[in-house]
Design an enzyme around this catalytic site. Structure first.
Site, mmCIF file in Angstrom:
data_model
loop_
_atom_site.group_PDB
_atom_site.id
_atom_site.type_symbol
_atom_site.label_atom_id
_atom_site.label_comp_id
_atom_site.label_asym_id
_atom_site.label_seq_id
_atom_site.Cartn_x
_atom_site.Cartn_y
_atom_site.Cartn_z
ATOM 1 N N THR A 32 13.579 48.975 -17.823
ATOM 2 C CA THR A 32 14.589 49.202 -16.787
ATOM 3 C C THR A 32 15.634 48.096 -16.839
ATOM 4 O O THR A 32 15.297 46.947 -17.139
ATOM 5 C CB THR A 32 13.913 49.183 -15.404
ATOM 6 O OG1 THR A 32 12.950 50.243 -15.356
ATOM 7 C CG2 THR A 32 14.918 49.392 -14.269
ATOM 8 N N GLY A 33 16.869 48.450 -16.513
ATOM 9 C CA GLY A 33 17.919 47.428 -16.396
ATOM 10 C C GLY A 33 19.132 47.773 -17.236
ATOM 11 O O GLY A 33 19.161 48.781 -17.944
ATOM 12 N N THR A 35 20.379 46.248 -19.861
ATOM 13 C CA THR A 35 20.175 46.165 -21.313
ATOM 14 C C THR A 35 19.473 47.433 -21.798
ATOM 15 O O THR A 35 19.850 48.025 -22.812
ATOM 16 C CB THR A 35 19.351 44.911 -21.672
ATOM 17 O OG1 THR A 35 19.866 43.786 -20.950
ATOM 18 C CG2 THR A 35 19.412 44.630 -23.164
ATOM 19 N N ASP A 84 11.962 46.627 -23.438
ATOM 20 C CA ASP A 84 12.456 46.257 -22.112
ATOM 21 C C ASP A 84 13.240 44.941 -22.187
ATOM 22 O O ASP A 84 13.087 44.170 -23.140
ATOM 23 C CB ASP A 84 11.281 46.116 -21.125
ATOM 24 C CG ASP A 84 11.708 46.242 -19.669
ATOM 25 O OD1 ASP A 84 12.914 46.347 -19.396
ATOM 26 O OD2 ASP A 84 10.812 46.232 -18.796
ATOM 27 N N ALA A 86 14.610 41.312 -19.959
ATOM 28 C CA ALA A 86 13.954 40.250 -19.182
ATOM 29 C C ALA A 86 15.023 39.492 -18.415
ATOM 30 O O ALA A 86 16.201 39.519 -18.777
ATOM 31 C CB ALA A 86 13.210 39.295 -20.115
ATOM 32 N N LYS A 97 10.408 38.932 -15.079
ATOM 33 C CA LYS A 97 11.041 40.237 -14.986
ATOM 34 C C LYS A 97 11.026 40.692 -13.523
ATOM 35 O O LYS A 97 10.363 40.107 -12.701
ATOM 36 C CB LYS A 97 10.284 41.261 -15.857
ATOM 37 C CG LYS A 97 10.428 40.954 -17.343
ATOM 38 C CD LYS A 97 9.801 42.007 -18.243
ATOM 39 C CE LYS A 97 10.075 43.406 -17.847
ATOM 40 N NZ LYS A 97 11.495 43.749 -17.686
ATOM 41 N N GLY A 98 11.786 41.742 -13.261
ATOM 42 C CA GLY A 98 11.777 42.293 -11.907
ATOM 43 C C GLY A 98 13.062 42.071 -11.141
ATOM 44 O O GLY A 98 13.146 42.383 -9.961
ATOM 45 N N GLY A 100 15.518 43.799 -11.346
ATOM 46 C CA GLY A 100 15.894 45.142 -10.885
ATOM 47 C C GLY A 100 14.844 45.770 -9.982
ATOM 48 O O GLY A 100 15.000 46.912 -9.546
ATOM 49 N N GLU A 106 6.897 48.441 -14.759
ATOM 50 C CA GLU A 106 7.136 47.821 -16.078
ATOM 51 C C GLU A 106 5.837 47.201 -16.601
ATOM 52 O O GLU A 106 5.499 47.334 -17.780
ATOM 53 C CB GLU A 106 8.215 46.752 -15.966
ATOM 54 C CG GLU A 106 9.604 47.333 -15.723
ATOM 55 C CD GLU A 106 10.676 46.297 -15.453
ATOM 56 O OE1 GLU A 106 11.850 46.637 -15.583
ATOM 57 O OE2 GLU A 106 10.346 45.151 -15.091
HETATM 58 C C1 5RP Z 1 14.065 45.122 -14.063
HETATM 59 C C2 5RP Z 1 13.845 44.092 -15.102
HETATM 60 C C3 5RP Z 1 14.909 43.929 -16.136
HETATM 61 O O1 5RP Z 1 14.325 43.985 -17.388
HETATM 62 C C4 5RP Z 1 15.574 42.604 -15.971
HETATM 63 O O2 5RP Z 1 15.997 42.479 -14.637
HETATM 64 C C5 5RP Z 1 16.746 42.447 -16.926
HETATM 65 O O3 5RP Z 1 17.801 43.250 -16.486
HETATM 66 P P1 5RP Z 1 19.178 43.353 -17.234
HETATM 67 O O4 5RP Z 1 18.913 43.982 -18.564
HETATM 68 O O5 5RP Z 1 20.021 44.211 -16.336
HETATM 69 O O6 5RP Z 1 19.749 41.961 -17.373
HETATM 70 O O7 5RP Z 1 12.873 43.398 -15.141
HETATM 71 O O8 5RP Z 1 13.039 45.122 -13.112
#
Ligand code: 5RP
Length: 230
Positions: A32-33, A35, A84, A86, A97-98, A100, A106
Site C-alpha cells: 500500500t502507498g 510507491t 511494498d 516503507a 511501515k504504516g 498509510g 501489510e
Molecule cells: C502504508 C505503508 C507504506 O508502505 C509506507 O507508508 C510508504 O508509503 P509511500 O510509498 O507513500 O511513501 O506502510 O501503510
C-alpha cells in the site's frame, strides 16, 4: 511529478524485474502507498498477467480498476513475493511501515510471502529507525490505556491519528521521539500490550530485497544471512 515521486516510480518499475521468473497467473502480494501505486500502474501498463493478494482497500480498488484480479489470502497459500514500500528502512533491512495506516494487513500478507521486496526512494534509508513516528494499530476502546503503556515502555510520545480509521475499524497511535536500537525486541515488546493489534516495525519479518531509488539509479541489495533476526 516531484523529484521524490520520480524516485518512487523508478523503484516501482525496477520491481517488475523481480516477477520475471513467475509463471503467468501467479499470485503476488501487493502492499500500500504511493510507491506501490506506481507499481500497480506499471503492472497494468505492461499487461503482466498476475493475480494479487492486496494489503488494503485502497490497493484493492486500484488493482481492480486496472483489471488485475484479486485473490483472498485463504485461497492463496504461500506467495512467491510481496512488494511494498516503507516509511524507513535501516541497513539491516528492518523497516517502519504504516504511514498509510495499512500496517496490519501489510504484515499479514508479508508473512505469507517467501520474499519481501521493499521499494523506496533513498530518503527512506536511515541508520537508526525512529525519526518517522512508529504507527501502532489499536482497538478503539483501549486507545488511552495503550498510549499510557507505550509511553511507559518506550519513553516515546504516542499521538492519536485523529479522524483516521483503519480498514479493520481500529485507531492508530503514532509514537514520536524514538531511536530504535533493537527493532526486533521492540516489535515483540509492543505486541505484548493488551489492545495493540499490530505495530509498524517490520523486523521479525523484514525485507529480503531492497530496491532503493537514488539520483544515480536504482540500487538492488539483498539481506545477508548475518542480518537475520527472525
Ligand atoms: C502504508 C505503508 C507504506 O508502505 C509506507 O507508508 C510508504 O508509503 P509511500 O510509498 O507513500 O511513501 O506502510 O501503510
Amino acid at each position: 511529478m516531484s523529484n521524490q515521486d520520480e524516485l518512487k516510480k523508478a523503484a516501482a518499475l525496477a520491481a517488475l524485474a523481480e516477477l520475471e521468473t513467475l509463471a503467468p497467473e501467479s499470485l503476488i502480494g501487493v502492499g500500500t502507498g504511493s510507491t506501490v501505486n506506481h507499481f500497480i500502474d506499471a503492472l497494468a501498463s505492461r499487461g503482466l498477467r498476475i493475480r494479487a493478494v492486496s494489503s488494503s482497500e485502497a490497493s484493492s480498488t486500484r488493482l481492480v480498476a486496472h483489471g488485475i484480479p484479486l485473490a483472498s489470502l485463504d485461497d492463496a497459500g504461500e506467495l512467491p513475493v510481496y512488494i511494498d514500500g516503507a516509511d524507513e528502512i535501516d541497513h539491516g533491512f528492518n523497516m517502519i511501515k504504516g504511514g498509510g495506516g495499512a500496517l496490519t494487513r501489510e504484515k499479514i500478507v508479508a508473512a505469507a510471502a517467501r520474499r519481501f521486496v521493499c521499494i523506496c526512494d533513498e530518503a527512506k534509508q536511515v541508520a537508526t529507525l525512529g525519526r518517522f513516528p512508529l504507527p501502532v494499530e489499536v482497538i478503539p476502546m483501549a486507545r488511552v490505556q495503550v498510549a499510557r503503556e507505550i509511553a511507559r515502555l518506550t519513553g516515546g510520545e504516542p499521538r492519536w491519528r485523529k479522524g483516521f480509521v483503519t480498514d479493520n475499524g481500529n485507531h492508530i497511535l503514532d509514537i514520536h521521539g524514538l531511536a530504535i536500537i533493537d527493532p526486533s525486541g521492540l516489535e515483540t515488546a509492543l505486541n505484548q500490550i493488551a489492545g495493540i493489534v499490530t505495530n509498524g516495525l517490520f523486523a521479525r519479518r523484514g525485507a529480503d530485497v531492497l530496491l532503493l531509488a537514488t539520483a544515480t539509479g536504482v540500487r538492488r541489495s539483498e539481506r545477508k544471512p548475518s542480518d537475520d533476526r527472525r
